[in-house]
Design a protein around this motif. Structure first.
Motif, PDB file in Angstrom:
ATOM      1  N   ASP A   1     -30.073 -15.017   8.133  1.00 24.83           N
ATOM      2  CA  ASP A   1     -29.209 -15.731   9.076  1.00 24.83           C
ATOM      3  C   ASP A   1     -28.351 -16.763   8.343  1.00 24.83           C
ATOM      4  OD1 ASP A   1     -30.224 -14.326  11.204  1.00 24.83           O
ATOM      5  OD2 ASP A   1     -31.675 -15.883  11.786  1.00 24.83           O
ATOM      6  N   GLY A   2     -27.057 -16.742   8.643  1.00 24.71           N
ATOM      7  CA  GLY A   2     -26.151 -17.720   8.052  1.00 24.71           C
ATOM      8  C   GLY A   2     -25.642 -17.354   6.679  1.00 24.71           C
ATOM      9  N   VAL A   3     -26.029 -16.181   6.175  1.00 25.47           N
ATOM     10  CA  VAL A   3     -25.593 -15.740   4.847  1.00 25.47           C
ATOM     11  C   VAL A   3     -24.792 -14.441   4.991  1.00 25.47           C
ATOM     12  CG1 VAL A   3     -26.281 -15.058   2.526  1.00 25.47           C
ATOM     13  CG2 VAL A   3     -27.575 -16.822   3.746  1.00 25.47           C
ATOM     14  N   PHE A   4     -23.623 -14.433   4.378  1.00 30.26           N
ATOM     15  CA  PHE A   4     -22.705 -13.307   4.466  1.00 30.26           C
ATOM     16  C   PHE A   4     -22.280 -12.904   3.056  1.00 30.26           C
ATOM     17  CE2 PHE A   4     -22.525 -16.180   7.988  1.00 30.26           C
ATOM     18  CZ  PHE A   4     -22.573 -15.371   9.114  1.00 30.26           C
ATOM     19  N   ALA A   5     -21.777 -11.701   2.914  1.00 30.15           N
ATOM     20  CA  ALA A   5     -21.289 -11.238   1.611  1.00 30.15           C
ATOM     21  C   ALA A   5     -19.941 -10.564   1.798  1.00 30.15           C
ATOM     22  CB  ALA A   5     -22.280 -10.273   0.965  1.00 30.15           C
ATOM     23  N   ALA A   6     -19.069 -10.697   0.804  1.00 30.64           N
ATOM     24  CA  ALA A   6     -17.717 -10.149   0.892  1.00 30.64           C
ATOM     25  C   ALA A   6     -17.249  -9.676  -0.471  1.00 30.64           C
ATOM     26  CB  ALA A   6     -16.760 -11.219   1.430  1.00 30.64           C
ATOM     27  N   GLY A   7     -16.469  -8.618  -0.466  1.00 35.96           N
ATOM     28  CA  GLY A   7     -15.872  -8.144  -1.702  1.00 35.96           C
ATOM     29  C   GLY A   7     -16.734  -7.165  -2.467  1.00 35.96           C
ATOM     30  N   ASP A   8     -16.502  -7.104  -3.766  1.00 36.64           N
ATOM     31  CA  ASP A   8     -17.099  -6.068  -4.610  1.00 36.64           C
ATOM     32  C   ASP A   8     -18.605  -6.170  -4.764  1.00 36.64           C
ATOM     33  OD1 ASP A   8     -14.527  -5.249  -4.926  1.00 36.64           O
ATOM     34  OD2 ASP A   8     -14.405  -5.595  -7.081  1.00 36.64           O
ATOM     35  N   CYS A   9     -19.204  -7.303  -4.427  1.00 33.73           N
ATOM     36  CA  CYS A   9     -20.651  -7.458  -4.600  1.00 33.73           C
ATOM     37  C   CYS A   9     -21.453  -6.774  -3.506  1.00 33.73           C
ATOM     38  CB  CYS A   9     -21.030  -8.942  -4.675  1.00 33.73           C
ATOM     39  SG  CYS A   9     -20.728  -9.854  -3.141  1.00 33.73           S
ATOM     40  N   ARG A  10     -20.793  -6.303  -2.444  1.00 35.48           N
ATOM     41  CA  ARG A  10     -21.528  -5.668  -1.358  1.00 35.48           C
ATOM     42  C   ARG A  10     -21.347  -4.151  -1.393  1.00 35.48           C
ATOM     43  NH1 ARG A  10     -19.586  -4.175   3.673  1.00 35.48           N
ATOM     44  NH2 ARG A  10     -17.322  -4.033   3.819  1.00 35.48           N
ATOM     45  N   ILE A  11     -22.195  -3.444  -0.674  1.00 35.31           N
ATOM     46  CA  ILE A  11     -22.092  -1.989  -0.597  1.00 35.31           C
ATOM     47  C   ILE A  11     -20.831  -1.626   0.184  1.00 35.31           C
ATOM     48  CG2 ILE A  11     -23.179   0.114   0.279  1.00 35.31           C
ATOM     49  CD1 ILE A  11     -25.871  -1.331   0.068  1.00 35.31           C
ATOM     50  N   LYS A  12     -19.961  -0.820  -0.413  1.00 39.95           N
ATOM     51  CA  LYS A  12     -18.726  -0.424   0.265  1.00 39.95           C
ATOM     52  C   LYS A  12     -18.126   0.779  -0.447  1.00 39.95           C
ATOM     53  CE  LYS A  12     -15.333  -3.357  -0.190  1.00 39.95           C
ATOM     54  NZ  LYS A  12     -14.585  -4.610  -0.173  1.00 39.95           N
ATOM     55  N   MET A  13     -17.214   1.462   0.219  1.00 37.25           N
ATOM     56  CA  MET A  13     -16.623   2.661  -0.346  1.00 37.25           C
ATOM     57  C   MET A  13     -15.512   2.345  -1.338  1.00 37.25           C
ATOM     58  SD  MET A  13     -14.713   5.863   1.556  1.00 37.25           S
ATOM     59  CE  MET A  13     -13.170   4.974   1.790  1.00 37.25           C
ATOM     60  N   LEU A  14     -14.659   1.368  -1.002  1.00 34.65           N
ATOM     61  CA  LEU A  14     -13.464   1.093  -1.805  1.00 34.65           C
ATOM     62  C   LEU A  14     -13.458  -0.356  -2.264  1.00 34.65           C
ATOM     63  CD1 LEU A  14     -10.709   2.135  -2.843  1.00 34.65           C
ATOM     64  CD2 LEU A  14      -9.708   1.311  -0.694  1.00 34.65           C
ATOM     65  N   ARG A  15     -13.377  -0.552  -3.572  1.00 36.21           N
ATOM     66  CA  ARG A  15     -13.320  -1.904  -4.143  1.00 36.21           C
ATOM     67  C   ARG A  15     -11.905  -2.160  -4.643  1.00 36.21           C
ATOM     68  NH1 ARG A  15     -18.602  -0.160  -4.967  1.00 36.21           N
ATOM     69  NH2 ARG A  15     -20.093  -1.663  -4.109  1.00 36.21           N
ATOM     70  N   GLN A  16     -11.116  -2.797  -3.786  1.00 37.33           N
ATOM     71  CA  GLN A  16      -9.723  -3.105  -4.067  1.00 37.33           C
ATOM     72  C   GLN A  16      -9.422  -4.513  -3.549  1.00 37.33           C
ATOM     73  OE1 GLN A  16      -6.802  -0.338  -5.013  1.00 37.33           O
ATOM     74  NE2 GLN A  16      -8.613  -0.557  -6.295  1.00 37.33           N
ATOM     75  N   VAL A  17      -8.300  -5.068  -3.990  1.00 36.61           N
ATOM     76  CA  VAL A  17      -7.913  -6.408  -3.529  1.00 36.61           C
ATOM     77  C   VAL A  17      -7.762  -6.433  -2.009  1.00 36.61           C
ATOM     78  CG1 VAL A  17      -6.173  -8.230  -3.663  1.00 36.61           C
ATOM     79  CG2 VAL A  17      -6.740  -6.912  -5.692  1.00 36.61           C
ATOM     80  N   VAL A  18      -7.148  -5.386  -1.467  1.00 27.69           N
ATOM     81  CA  VAL A  18      -6.881  -5.375  -0.031  1.00 27.69           C
ATOM     82  C   VAL A  18      -8.172  -5.352   0.785  1.00 27.69           C
ATOM     83  CG1 VAL A  18      -6.663  -2.857   0.136  1.00 27.69           C
ATOM     84  CG2 VAL A  18      -5.449  -4.317   1.764  1.00 27.69           C
ATOM     85  N   THR A  19      -9.201  -4.654   0.309  1.00 23.27           N
ATOM     86  CA  THR A  19     -10.466  -4.637   1.050  1.00 23.27           C
ATOM     87  C   THR A  19     -11.253  -5.916   0.816  1.00 23.27           C
ATOM     88  OG1 THR A  19     -11.656  -3.476  -0.732  1.00 23.27           O
ATOM     89  CG2 THR A  19     -10.605  -2.121   0.961  1.00 23.27           C
ATOM     90  N   ALA A  20     -11.099  -6.524  -0.360  1.00 23.13           N
ATOM     91  CA  ALA A  20     -11.782  -7.785  -0.643  1.00 23.13           C
ATOM     92  C   ALA A  20     -11.265  -8.907   0.253  1.00 23.13           C
ATOM     93  CB  ALA A  20     -11.606  -8.160  -2.114  1.00 23.13           C
ATOM     94  N   THR A  21      -9.949  -8.997   0.396  1.00 27.50           N
ATOM     95  CA  THR A  21      -9.387 -10.050   1.244  1.00 27.50           C
ATOM     96  C   THR A  21      -9.783  -9.841   2.698  1.00 27.50           C
ATOM     97  OG1 THR A  21      -7.302  -8.806   1.384  1.00 27.50           O
ATOM     98  CG2 THR A  21      -7.439 -10.544  -0.275  1.00 27.50           C
ATOM     99  N   SER A  22      -9.841  -8.586   3.116  1.00 29.37           N
ATOM    100  CA  SER A  22     -10.292  -8.288   4.477  1.00 29.37           C
ATOM    101  C   SER A  22     -11.734  -8.727   4.681  1.00 29.37           C
ATOM    102  CB  SER A  22     -10.153  -6.790   4.749  1.00 29.37           C
ATOM    103  OG  SER A  22     -10.707  -6.432   5.993  1.00 29.37           O
ATOM    104  N   ASP A  23     -12.591  -8.385   3.725  1.00 28.25           N
ATOM    105  CA  ASP A  23     -13.995  -8.795   3.795  1.00 28.25           C
ATOM    106  C   ASP A  23     -14.115 -10.307   3.932  1.00 28.25           C
ATOM    107  OD1 ASP A  23     -14.728  -6.170   3.437  1.00 28.25           O
ATOM    108  OD2 ASP A  23     -15.670  -6.469   1.481  1.00 28.25           O
ATOM    109  N   GLY A  24     -13.349 -11.035   3.126  1.00 25.17           N
ATOM    110  CA  GLY A  24     -13.421 -12.490   3.137  1.00 25.17           C
ATOM    111  C   GLY A  24     -13.054 -13.080   4.485  1.00 25.17           C
TER     112      GLY A  24
END
Length: 321
Positions: free
Chosen positions: A275-298
């Motif tokens: 609870d209260g902890v989130f992850a964003a960008g390339d450190c999380r499980i995801k299909m595409l690691r790009q700037v556009v997906t990182a900013t969206s995650d954030g």
């Protein structure tokens, strides 16, 4: 209350800076912590052509500088510190750095993932100047040039096939005599007329005066050394390294759910199992690691953190730490 942040973000790549921008703009007391250089992997990219809305001649450093400027303009704080430990068990998250200790109502982990390097002479100097770790990011810059893709797993072969959309020839360089990818992927690659293979081969050295001009290969069986120079008319060529990624999540092991490779598990709202902890960008499980997906995650992570504070932490309004 002064030393309690609404939102702490570890990492200042595109995901972390996007999270910081959204947090500060929402009037959350926001802190971004970065251990060394701001910007993550994108700062090694001299030309960014696939980030929507980017202006001509956009570079990684310029995009990051603008993101930092935006974060600061809305009041986000930024500090340099190496995080050595975290305590995520209570409502208040305690982030322990080499220089100081930080406390926050919510935490966004945006520590990224680092491409594994070849570790050879010339690699660092020629990164972004012929050496790349992302076909989607940089493939277009090698249109009609010759490219070497290093690796033998699924990602390497798939990225190698993708590069044939741009390069006139792609050579897969693999250290053993058999690829490690799925049979279906291997068969598809071998049917591609623009792909060749160099088995039992590693790269020993990369050379060039400001741009990649020569590759030194070593045969892993015979030890034979061969040199390959770029076509005189081209002046350069490309080396794409696909030997894996290392998520920068070591300090969170045992404290948050991850997969076997160390990538953090989240839902679509970037929530982790804590609870209260989130992850964003390339450190999380995801299909595409790009700037556009990182900013969206954030952005998503910060909105989720804001809702968590509003819905779950009302009892901390005037808490004394």
């Amino acid at each position: 209350m002064d030393n309690l942040y609404d939102l702490i973000i570890i990492g200042s790549g595109p995901a972390g800076l996007s999270a910081g921008l959204y947090g500060a703009r929402a009037k959350l007391k926001t802190l971004i912590i970065e251990k060394s250089k701001t910007g993550g992997q994108i700062v090694t990219t001299h030309d960014v052509a696939n980030y929507p809305g980017s202006v001509e001649e956009a570079s990684g450093p310029k995009i990051i500088a603008r993101m930092v400027e935006q974060c600061k303009s809305f009041g986000a704080e930024m500090v340099k510190d190496a995080i050595v430990d975290v305590d995520l068990n209570d409502d208040i998250k305690v982030i322990k750095g080499e220089k100081s200790e930080y406390k926050g109502k919510t935490l966004i982990i945006a520590t990224g993932a680092t491409p594994r390097k070849l570790g050879v002479s010339g690699e660092k100097e020629l990164t972004g100047k012929g050496v790349s770790y992302c076909a989607t990011c940089d493939g277009d810059f090698f249109t009609d040039l010759e490219v070497f893709a290093v690796g033998g797993g699924n990602s390497a072969i798939e990225e190698g096939m993708f590069l044939t959309k741009f390069a006139r020839k792609v050579t897969i360089v693999h250290r053993s005599e058999k690829l490690k990818c799925a049979r279906s992927i291997e068969e598809k690659a071998k049917e591609n007329e623009n792909i060749e293979f160099m088995f039992n081969t590693t790269i020993k050295e990369l050379q060039g005066d400001g741009i990649l001009e020569k590759i030194v290969f070593e045969n892993t069986v015979t030890g034979e050394i061969t040199e390959y120079e770029a076509d005189e008319d081209d002046g350069t060529m490309g080396v794409f390294v696909f030997v894996g990624l290392d998520p920068q999540t070591q300090i969170f092991k045992g404290k948050i759910d991850m997969d076997a490779n160390g990538y953090i598990k989240t839902d679509e709202n970037m929530k982790t199992n804590v609870d209260g902890v989130f992850a964003a960008g390339d450190c999380r499980i995801k299909m595409l690691r790009q700037v556009v997906t990182a900013t969206s995650d954030g952005a998503i992570a910060t909105i989720s953190a804001e809702k968590y504070i509003e819905n779950s932490l009302t009892h901390l309004e005037e808490a004394t730490i």
